[in-house]
Design a protein around this motif. Structure first.
Motif, PDB file in Angstrom:
ATOM      1  N   GLN A  37     -12.926  13.134  -2.876  1.00  0.00           N
ATOM      2  CA  GLN A  37     -12.500  12.324  -3.750  1.00  0.00           C
ATOM      3  C   GLN A  37     -11.368  12.484  -5.002  1.00  0.00           C
ATOM      4  OE1 GLN A  37     -13.367   9.290  -3.445  1.00  0.00           O
ATOM      5  NE2 GLN A  37     -15.123  10.081  -1.734  1.00  0.00           N
ATOM      6  N   SER A  38     -11.405  14.190  -4.143  1.00  0.00           N
ATOM      7  CA  SER A  38     -10.255  15.186  -5.522  1.00  0.00           C
ATOM      8  C   SER A  38      -8.884  14.298  -5.234  1.00  0.00           C
ATOM      9  CB  SER A  38     -10.561  15.923  -5.429  1.00  0.00           C
ATOM     10  OG  SER A  38      -9.339  17.000  -6.747  1.00  0.00           O
ATOM     11  N   ILE A  55       0.607  11.042  10.721  1.00  0.00           N
ATOM     12  CA  ILE A  55       0.212   9.645   9.535  1.00  0.00           C
ATOM     13  C   ILE A  55       0.787   9.500   8.046  1.00  0.00           C
ATOM     14  CG2 ILE A  55      -1.731   8.527  10.908  1.00  0.00           C
ATOM     15  CD1 ILE A  55      -3.596  10.129   8.794  1.00  0.00           C
ATOM     16  N   ILE A  56       1.003   9.053   7.188  1.00  0.00           N
ATOM     17  CA  ILE A  56       1.233   9.294   6.075  1.00  0.00           C
ATOM     18  C   ILE A  56      -0.050   8.469   5.797  1.00  0.00           C
ATOM     19  CG2 ILE A  56       2.327   8.626   3.789  1.00  0.00           C
ATOM     20  CD1 ILE A  56       4.978   8.566   5.796  1.00  0.00           C
ATOM     21  N   ASP A  57      -1.251   9.160   4.409  1.00  0.00           N
ATOM     22  CA  ASP A  57      -1.959   8.631   4.245  1.00  0.00           C
ATOM     23  C   ASP A  57      -1.783   8.602   2.268  1.00  0.00           C
ATOM     24  OD1 ASP A  57      -4.234   8.319   3.008  1.00  0.00           O
ATOM     25  OD2 ASP A  57      -5.444  10.121   3.680  1.00  0.00           O
ATOM     26  N   TYR A  58      -1.951   7.030   2.237  1.00  0.00           N
ATOM     27  CA  TYR A  58      -1.613   7.063   0.210  1.00  0.00           C
ATOM     28  C   TYR A  58      -2.824   6.462   0.241  1.00  0.00           C
ATOM     29  CZ  TYR A  58       3.179   6.353   2.459  1.00  0.00           C
ATOM     30  OH  TYR A  58       4.742   5.724   2.852  1.00  0.00           O
ATOM     31  N   GLU A  59      -3.946   6.849   0.690  1.00  0.00           N
ATOM     32  CA  GLU A  59      -5.142   6.142   0.120  1.00  0.00           C
ATOM     33  C   GLU A  59      -5.801   7.992  -0.667  1.00  0.00           C
ATOM     34  OE1 GLU A  59      -8.028   4.747  -1.750  1.00  0.00           O
ATOM     35  OE2 GLU A  59      -6.781   4.074  -0.230  1.00  0.00           O
ATOM     36  N   GLU A  60      -5.389   9.410  -0.368  1.00  0.00           N
ATOM     37  CA  GLU A  60      -5.978  10.616  -0.730  1.00  0.00           C
ATOM     38  C   GLU A  60      -5.077  11.152  -2.060  1.00  0.00           C
ATOM     39  OE1 GLU A  60      -4.977  15.556   0.477  1.00  0.00           O
ATOM     40  OE2 GLU A  60      -6.014  13.208   1.934  1.00  0.00           O
ATOM     41  N   GLN A  61      -4.576  10.250  -2.532  1.00  0.00           N
ATOM     42  CA  GLN A  61      -3.764  10.902  -3.487  1.00  0.00           C
ATOM     43  C   GLN A  61      -3.502   9.468  -4.601  1.00  0.00           C
ATOM     44  OE1 GLN A  61      -0.912  13.339  -4.594  1.00  0.00           O
ATOM     45  NE2 GLN A  61      -2.044  14.751  -3.088  1.00  0.00           N
ATOM     46  N   ARG A  62      -4.175   8.640  -4.662  1.00  0.00           N
ATOM     47  CA  ARG A  62      -3.834   6.502  -5.023  1.00  0.00           C
ATOM     48  C   ARG A  62      -4.773   7.436  -6.684  1.00  0.00           C
ATOM     49  NH1 ARG A  62      -1.113   3.584  -3.981  1.00  0.00           N
ATOM     50  NH2 ARG A  62      -2.380   0.692  -4.101  1.00  0.00           N
ATOM     51  N   PRO A  63      -4.444   7.984  -7.760  1.00  0.00           N
ATOM     52  CA  PRO A  63      -5.279   7.963  -9.102  1.00  0.00           C
ATOM     53  C   PRO A  63      -4.600   6.608  -9.817  1.00  0.00           C
ATOM     54  CG  PRO A  63      -3.305   9.357  -8.885  1.00  0.00           C
ATOM     55  CD  PRO A  63      -3.010   8.981  -7.613  1.00  0.00           C
ATOM     56  N   PHE A 100       0.931  -1.045   0.140  1.00  0.00           N
ATOM     57  CA  PHE A 100       0.196  -0.083  -0.150  1.00  0.00           C
ATOM     58  C   PHE A 100       0.204   0.998   0.039  1.00  0.00           C
ATOM     59  CE2 PHE A 100      -3.284   2.878   1.793  1.00  0.00           C
ATOM     60  CZ  PHE A 100      -4.153   2.740   0.902  1.00  0.00           C
ATOM     61  N   ASP A 101       2.135   1.158   0.841  1.00  0.00           N
ATOM     62  CA  ASP A 101       2.913   2.598   1.153  1.00  0.00           C
ATOM     63  C   ASP A 101       3.520   2.528  -0.294  1.00  0.00           C
ATOM     64  OD1 ASP A 101       4.040   0.295   1.040  1.00  0.00           O
ATOM     65  OD2 ASP A 101       5.312   0.905   3.247  1.00  0.00           O
ATOM     66  N   MET A 102       3.144   1.534  -1.170  1.00  0.00           N
ATOM     67  CA  MET A 102       4.602   1.902  -2.581  1.00  0.00           C
ATOM     68  C   MET A 102       3.622   1.762  -3.906  1.00  0.00           C
ATOM     69  SD  MET A 102       7.244  -1.675  -1.385  1.00  0.00           S
ATOM     70  CE  MET A 102       8.612  -0.418  -2.227  1.00  0.00           C
ATOM     71  N   ALA A 119       0.605   8.401  -7.228  1.00  0.00           N
ATOM     72  CA  ALA A 119       0.515   8.613  -6.697  1.00  0.00           C
ATOM     73  C   ALA A 119       1.618   9.320  -5.518  1.00  0.00           C
ATOM     74  CB  ALA A 119       0.579   7.742  -6.537  1.00  0.00           C
ATOM     75  N   ARG A 120       0.522   9.880  -4.315  1.00  0.00           N
ATOM     76  CA  ARG A 120       1.850   9.988  -3.410  1.00  0.00           C
ATOM     77  C   ARG A 120       1.480   9.846  -2.054  1.00  0.00           C
ATOM     78  NH1 ARG A 120       3.459  10.892  -7.284  1.00  0.00           N
ATOM     79  NH2 ARG A 120       4.760  13.280  -7.940  1.00  0.00           N
TER      80      ARG A 120
END
Length: 904
Positions: A819-820, A735-743, A571-573, A749-750
């Protein structure tokens, strides 16, 4: 002799003698000369078609002196290389052995050499000559015409056989020889089934079996990077068993698929080879063609490929039947260019060249087929009594010489014929040393030679052969695999021909850089069903064909785990650009130089400067009427809240950390709670004062500055209590949110570094302030009728109306961007701007006018006449009544205008 009828005399043209040919007389004659009736038919054929070399020990020899004959005839035209060269090699080897004082001293090897005519059934008939001495004959009831018992001539005993050439012939003959325990050593038969020591236990060979050849060909195909080939075999044991071995080895090795496996019939019909080429083109990607076929079939395949205009398309890998021969590719060199062929490692025997080129009609009378060879080789005709010479052919003079008057090249299997004869001689030599120590010639223990014992000695030989390489046999009678690898090349060479490009001795050594293909190309052509997938693509295998696949891209956040599987990255990659592995997703945060941060920071700085200016002004003019009238204590509290609202912008943009996150939680709702608690206290005080004034002249409770501050701090403490409870339950952290910017595009992805404040927790943090704001707005609405000359009700009302509008606009923007991919940036900017705007509204409507008067109109900032609470209430009541009367009067005038004049 006696017979049932008078014997008739017949002239046998082959013997030039008169024989009694009646059946009874014939039978008696055969017995008297030592022949059985069963061997008579054979006798007619073998002896005119055999060579007899006298000796103490006789070896048999089987050679394809003639080709297969046309329909109805056993033999066809003479075979110069495969027949005469090989047969002469045996005669040469016998001469060398008999003249060697160290090998079989005082023992002369003789031979009975037969012609197989390249036909297995005919060879079987011929080979009966070798076993007739072992057949027991009962002649007790046979008498000659004088009453005497017949004199039976003891037939010659063949103790071992050299041959045959073709595998099909060796198989047929081996089945007979094993019954009589006669060892056999072949110089050219390579069929794998002959390695079966249970069925062909008396068979040995000095050439490696096709199973080794097939292994070498598999290694060659793999070394060239091919994985999809077709096979082509001549019908018969050699072709079919060779292809079977190739297929079996390729299956065991893996990574090599057979597109088609075609067979060439023994008697191909017209157009058969064109059909074969057409079928091969059904799998056109399989350009490599593995061919186990005889010379004629190879030539016809090349001709058919040329007719189909497919020169350069097929890439042939030929077995030793092709080898380095020129006859299969004659006039088809362009089609054969690039063909890779294999041949048992061999060398040209110089001694044989000297021997054979010195042969002539005068010194080679022991070879009964030499005259026929002479005619064919020199294209002339020998004179015979009573036979006319064809006028189109010249007369042979007998002065012609091999190599001088005709081209000569030593046939490839000559070395192996010599090695086979020497293997038999070495076995006999070892046997003689063991059984007849010190004896001169053949002793009684070797008369007769026991076949099984001789076989054991044959399997034990180990000597350097005619080419200097070791000659030995394994437990199955097979020689070790040693091959030279050739390629037929035309371009960039002075003379087109076969070039050695490698060797195989249990493992492959291939000089790829020396290989050359059609047009002189050095790059190895492809023969694959499917080309390798690009990095990041997996193979979707075609069912049933492991070498064929479709390439599918590992999409989304998948990477190529192996050739056939894709797997989702952790998930973090995210996958690398070529999707062969995963790498860490970049971590981002809102940067100070980002456009999303510049605007909020700019507004916050302006707000802080403005707030500071108001505070300084109020402090400077702290005792002036306007400052005192605005409620100094609550004003300072309210301005502190506004200052904190502006300050939260910097905390929202600062890099998240435990301290920053703690201050975000604390100040995010605290600034608004302070501001709206102060405003609520003010509006509530005004409302209570004038509501109380309608009922009584006594002032309401808790309207003093101290009481107002107490109420404000009580309201503020609710927010503080909630924040501290939150601290206790969930300590602040990042926290590091990987879901927010996962286009969908993983390149974008960021991972977003943020405080542990979800949207819900943020709203909960602001909810109390919103409640204060709404309550304050309600009191502002209720206090709208209070005269503006007496209080701040109307400015507070306008402030709250505007603030509500700002926050109503905030809600859809904040939640509409959930969702942006820019969610964090948009929500942070929206939140900070909304808070700055609400603070600016409060500051602008409540304090900027006062500061304006204080600074630019100081004459208005003077003490007015003090009025009692009763006077204030009466004035407010009177103002309210006047306002009501004014409204009633307006309503009455409107009604009069509408009603008709009733007096008219």
């Amino acid at each position: 002799m006696t017979s049932e009828s008078p014997p008739s005399l017949h002239y046998h043209h082959q013997y030039g003698m008169v024989w009694p040919f009646g059946w009874g007389g014939r039978l008696l004659w055969m017995l008297c000369v030592g022949m059985s009736p069963g061997s008579w038919a054979s006798h007619q054929h073998f002896h005119p078609h055999s060579i007899k070399i006298p000796g103490d020990i006789t070896l048999g020899g089987l050679f394809p002196v003639h080709a297969r004959g046309p329909h109805g005839l056993p033999c066809g035209e003479i075979k110069k290389e495969k027949g005469i060269h090989r047969m002469e090699a045996m005669l040469y080897a016998l001469d060398q052995i008999n003249s060697d004082p160290e090998l079989l001293p005082n023992i002369t090897l003789g031979a009975r050499i037969l012609d197989t005519c390249s036909r297995d059934t005919y060879a079987l008939e011929q080979s009966l000559t070798f076993v007739q001495a072992l057949i027991q004959k009962d002649t007790s009831d046979i008498r000659c015409s004088n009453g005497e018992p017949p004199i039976i001539r003891k037939p010659e005993r063949v103790i071992g056989v050299i041959g045959a050439s073709a595998s099909s012939v060796s198989i047929m003959v081996a089945n007979v020889l094993r019954l009589f325990e006669i060892p056999q050593i072949s110089y050219a038969s390579t069929a794998p089934e002959l390695s079966d020591n249970n069925r062909y236990d008396f068979f040995s060979r000095v050439v490696p079996p096709d199973s080794y050849q097939a292994q070498a060909m598999v290694d060659i195909v793999k070394a060239m990077g091919w994985n999809y080939v077709s096979t082509l075999a001549s019908e018969g044991s050699y072709g079919e068993s060779g292809v079977d071995s190739f297929q079996q080895i390729s299956r065991e090795a893996g990574g090599l698929c057979i597109a088609q496996s075609l067979k060439i019939p023994r008697e191909p019909k017209p157009g058969e080879f064109d059909k074969i080429i057409k079928r091969l083109m059904e799998t056109s990607n399989a350009r490599g063609v593995i061919i186990f076929a005889n010379e004629d079939d190879i030539k016809r395949v090349l001709e058919a490929a040329k007719r189909a205009n497919l020169t350069g398309h097929f890439l042939f890998v030929g077995s030793d039947s092709w080898g380095a021969k020129s006859s299969p590719i004659l006039d088809q060199e362009d089609v054969a260019e690039g063909a890779v062929t294999i041949l048992p490692k061999r060398a040209s025997i110089e001694g044989f060249d000297q021997y054979f080129t010195s042969r002539s009609l005068e010194n080679n009378r022991r070879n009964i087929w030499f005259a026929e060879f002479w005619e064919d080789d020199f294209r002339c005709k020998l004179t015979r009594p009573g036979i006319k010479i064809d006028s189109e052919k010249k007369k042979c003079t007998g002065e012609e010489r091999i190599s001088r008057d005709t081209p000569y090249e030593q046939e490839g299997k000559v070395q192996f014929v010599i090695d086979a004869v020497y293997a038999m001689a070495h076995a006999l030599h070892s046997m003689h040393l063991d059984l007849c120590p010190g004896a001169m010639g053949v002793c009684d223990k070797m008369d007769p030679v026991e076949g099984r014992m001789l076989l054991n000695y044959i399997r034990s030989v180990n000597f350097n052969g005619s080419a200097g390489t070791g000659v030995l046999f394994n437990e199955n009678g097979d020689a070790p695999g040693r091959y030279d690898i050739f390629q037929y090349q035309m371009s960039n060479t002075t003379i087109p021909g076969y070039r050695v490009i490698g060797q195989w001795t249990n493992n492959l050594r291939l000089n790829v850089e020396e290989m050359q293909w059609s047009g002189g190309d050095r790059e190895i052509p492809d023969s694959v069903c499917s080309f390798p997938c690009n990095p990041g693509e997996r193979k979707k295998m075609v069912k049933g064909v492991p070498c064929c696949w479709h390439c599918e891209l590992c999409d989304g956040y998948q990477y190529q785990l192996d050739e056939i599987n894709c797997e989702t990255c952790p998930f973090d990659m995210r996958p690398t650009p070529n999707r062969t592995s995963c790498w860490s997703t970049p971590i981002i945060k809102l940067e100070w130089h980002s456009p999303w941060a510049i605007i909020p920071v700019f507004l916050a700085i302006l707000g802080i400067l403005a707030t500071s200016f108001v505070v300084i002004t109020f402090i400077r003019f702290n005792d002036t009427p306007i400052v005192r009238a605005s409620g100094r204590e609550l004003s300072y509290v309210l301005l502190t809240g506004i200052f904190l609202i502006y300050l939260i912008t910097f905390l929202m943009i600062a890099e998240p950390g435990a301290v920053v996150c703690a201050f975000r939680r604390l100040l995010l709702g605290l600034g608004m709670a302070i501001t709206y608690s102060a405003m609520l206290t003010k509006t509530n005080r005004i409302y209570r004062i004038f509501e109380q004034g309608k009922k009584s002249v006594s002032p309401p409770k808790f309207i003093s500055p101290t009481s107002q501050l107490a109420i404000t701090f009580i309201l503020m403490s609710v927010q503080l209590l909630g924040v501290f409870v939150w601290f206790a339950v969930v300590p602040p952290h990042t926290i590091i949110d990987y879901e927010e910017q996962r286009p969908p595009n993983p390149e974008m992805a960021r991972g977003v570094l943020k405080c542990d404040m979800s949207d819900l927790s943020l709203i909960c943090c602001l909810s109390y302030s919103i409640v204060l704001m709404v309550t304050c707005t309600v009191y502002a609405v209720k206090s709208r009728g209070v005269p503006e000359t007496f209080n701040e009700a109307k400015p507070i009302g306008f402030t709250m109306y505007t603030t509500c509008i700002v926050w109503l606009a905030f809600v859809p923007i904040f939640f509409g961007t959930a969702q942006s991919t820019e969610k964090m940036f948009i929500q942070t900017t929206t939140l900070t701007v909304s808070m700055s705007l609400s603070a600016s509204v409060s500051l602008g409507m409540l304090y900027i006018p006062k500061v304006y008067v204080i600074i630019f109109h100081p004459e208005q900032n003077v003490q007015k006449r003090k009025r009692s609470f009763k006077a204030v209430v009466q004035a407010a009541t009177m103002s309210t009544r006047l306002s009501q009367k004014s409204n009633d009067k307006q309503n009455g005038e409107t009604q009069n205008k509408i009603e008709p004049d009733r007096t008219q």
